[in-house]
Design an enzyme around this catalytic site. Structure first.
Site, PDB file in Angstrom:
ATOM      1  N   HIS A  79     -19.305  10.967  -5.408  1.00  0.00           N
ATOM      2  CA  HIS A  79     -18.485  12.142  -5.713  1.00  0.00           C
ATOM      3  C   HIS A  79     -17.114  11.754  -6.285  1.00  0.00           C
ATOM      4  O   HIS A  79     -16.666  10.604  -6.182  1.00  0.00           O
ATOM      5  CB  HIS A  79     -18.316  13.021  -4.477  1.00  0.00           C
ATOM      6  CG  HIS A  79     -17.558  12.385  -3.341  1.00  0.00           C
ATOM      7  ND1 HIS A  79     -16.187  12.441  -3.224  1.00  0.00           N
ATOM      8  CD2 HIS A  79     -17.991  11.691  -2.248  1.00  0.00           C
ATOM      9  CE1 HIS A  79     -15.798  11.824  -2.133  1.00  0.00           C
ATOM     10  NE2 HIS A  79     -16.875  11.354  -1.511  1.00  0.00           N
ATOM     11  N   CYS A  88     -19.434   7.904   2.114  1.00  0.00           N
ATOM     12  CA  CYS A  88     -19.869   8.263   0.770  1.00  0.00           C
ATOM     13  C   CYS A  88     -19.160   7.405  -0.279  1.00  0.00           C
ATOM     14  O   CYS A  88     -18.158   6.744   0.012  1.00  0.00           O
ATOM     15  CB  CYS A  88     -19.622   9.743   0.500  1.00  0.00           C
ATOM     16  SG  CYS A  88     -20.768  10.828   1.383  1.00  0.00           S
TER      17      CYS A  88
END
Length: 538
Positions: free
Chosen positions: A430, A449
């Protein structure tokens, strides 16, 4: 209750005993008795192994290794030849020592001994085949963060393939065929020769050396760079332009800021010995065996230790960006696994993971119900709750009943786009508003992440396969401010790997720091399994 022995089983046992009696008396054993004794020994030796037992049962217990037929001899030669080179692949050679196998073949002078040896050779083959094809270790047993599913080949299939195809061809096919594996093996042999020559010389015992410095420490630095192949022979005793350029090249090959100054981090990496670099290469070979599968003509490759995310097309890197990975804490380290990216989300909502909601946001809300006002708190029906009416002090990490969400915005923790490959670990790629972190040398700051430095360009590269103007397509949806899911027409494999040693088609082998300590644990496990360093004197 009287036990009942089937007639055929009784006859088989009696035949085997009869053959042994005949041999002990020095008499000639009838051919059929020898065959029966051999087959009985195979059946007994294989009885504890389902796949081996099934293999021999379906071929009426005929041999593939110990028979006098030409193919059995050919198979023995091919196996022994492969085992002679097992050390080149950094395998635990004592598991299948060819010297011991040759001695066992010479000593097996009775049908029963040959039957037992027949099964033992099949076991050794299966062990060797697994070790060289898909790895010596079970990754998750070494480190819980390595959740990679290793593509093990069915043992019965391996035996049947061995019995029906060219022996040399079978052994050649077992070895991983990736260019990376072949280059790593070549590097392993090079480091073994370096180890045999005594390494790179004395360590550089300095805190910092920079252009203009001179003296004995600079000479030691110079000599070490020469031994490592980063500069030509020189008599200089001054930190001159040649040394500065060599230091920069070393820094580039080790993931360091290439400023040409031998600071603390650079000297620390310079002083890593040949033995440790060789261990890193051997660990990388084991990791390559774990990933011995079709990775996709186009795939995304995230190397956690290199802090990069790349798109690879037919073996060539076509896009690369810096990344931020999980912090080196027990609950934040990014896992290693492979999955398939299915879609991207433009203007994403951040659904705060429960661990973060209860461990980070709940304490804030307990002190001030209006804290983190940019976050939405919803109940089990998805309805927005009135913070003023809630006593957050009554909740803890176990009974907190709400969800916390952050609506799309430039302040969103996920930035303006995320890339989804649904997985049980809740890991994805992301954007991020924290752009300053990408300037750091070591970039482990996330909750697990993978954050991308150039997420828009990454999106354009993915969309280029399905729309004529990917930038315009993306920006049009971004401008709406609304969450928009964009499916990938052709899903793409994603591989999160962890390599402290990796090669390039052209250029030097790259080394990175073992940020999570995983490679150290893998090497210790390999060493316990029997993998040893070799010093080759040439």
């Amino acid at each position: 209750m009287t036990s009942f022995v089937p007639r055929q089983a009784f006859l088989n046992v009696w035949s085997a005993l009869f053959a042994l009696i005949i041999v002990s008396l020095g008499l000639t054993v009838p051919a059929h008795a020898q065959v029966t004794a051999f087959k009985q020994a195979v059946a007994e030796a294989a009885s504890g192994d389902i796949e081996i037992a099934e293999f021999y049962r379906t071929r009426s217990y005929d041999p593939i290794w110990t028979g006098r037929a030409g193919r059995d001899a050919q198979l023995r030669r091919a196996f022994l030849s492969a085992l002679e080179n097992a050390g080149d692949h950094a395998l635990p050679v004592r598991r299948y020592d060819p010297t011991e196998i040759r001695a066992a073949l010479r000593a097996a002078n009775t049908p029963r001994a040959r039957g037992q040896l027949e099964v033992d050779l099949s076991r050794k083959f299966l062990q060797y085949a697994r070790d060289i094809q898909t790895g010596i270790l079970v990754p998750s047993r070494v480190d819980e963060g390595i959740v990679r599913v290793v593509p093990r080949v069915n043992r019965l299939t391996l035996l049947r393939t061995l019995a029906s195809r060219s022996p040399n061809g079978v052994f050649r096919a077992l070895t991983p065929k990736t260019p990376e594996y072949n280059r790593l093996m070549a590097e392993k042999l090079r480091f073994e020769r370096l180890l045999g020559r005594g390494g790179w010389g004395p360590d550089v015992a300095a805190r910092k050396l920079e252009p203009g410095d001179s003296g004995n420490l600079v000479v030691i630095l110079r000599n070490r760079l020469i031994a490592m192949g980063y500069m030509r022979r020189s008599a200089t005793q001054t930190y001159d332009a040649a040394i500065q350029q060599a230091v920069q090249q070393f820094q580039l090959a080790h993931g360091l800021t290439p400023d040409g100054v031998a600071g603390q981090a650079t000297i620390q990496q310079l002083n890593v010995g040949v033995e440790n670099r060789l261990q890193s290469v051997i660990v990388a070979m084991e990791r390559e065996r774990w990933l011995n599968r079709d990775r996709g003509d186009r795939h995304v490759l995230v190397n956690l230790t290199d802090f990069t995310a790349k798109i690879v097309d037919n073996g060539r890197v076509t896009f690369s960006t810096r990344s931020v990975v999980g912090k080196n804490q027990s609950d934040r380290r990014s896992p290693e696994f492979s999955d398939v990216m299915e879609h991207m989300v433009i203007n994403p909502t951040w659904n705060v993971p429960r661990s973060i909601a209860t461990e980070e946001y709940l304490p804030l809300l307990q002190r001030d119900p209006n804290a983190a006002g940019h976050m939405r708190i919803t109940d089990v029906r998805g309805q927005l709750v009135d913070r003023a009416s809630i006593d957050f002090t009554q909740f803890d990490t176990h009974n907190f009943p709400f969800d916390i969400k952050q609506p799309p915005s430039r302040r969103n923790a996920l930035g303006l786009v995320k890339f989804m490959f649904p997985n049980p670990h809740n890991i994805y790629l992301h954007d991020t508003p924290a752009k300053n972190l990408f300037a750091r040398e070591v970039r482990d700051f996330s909750h697990g992440c993978i954050r991308l430095n150039d997420p828009f360009d990454f999106a354009y590269a993915l969309l280029a396969r399905q729309v004529s103007n990917p930038e315009a397509f993306f920006q049009e949806r971004l401008a709406t401010g609304r969450e928009t899911v964009v499916p990938l027409e052709v899903p793409i494999q994603v591989h999160l790997i962890y390599r402290t040693a990796f090669t390039q088609a052209r250029g030097r082998t790259q080394f990175r720091r073992d940020i999570y300590g995983r490679d150290r644990r893998i090497w210790n496990a390999l060493s316990q399994a029997g993998v040893a360093l070799r010093a080759v004197r040439s």
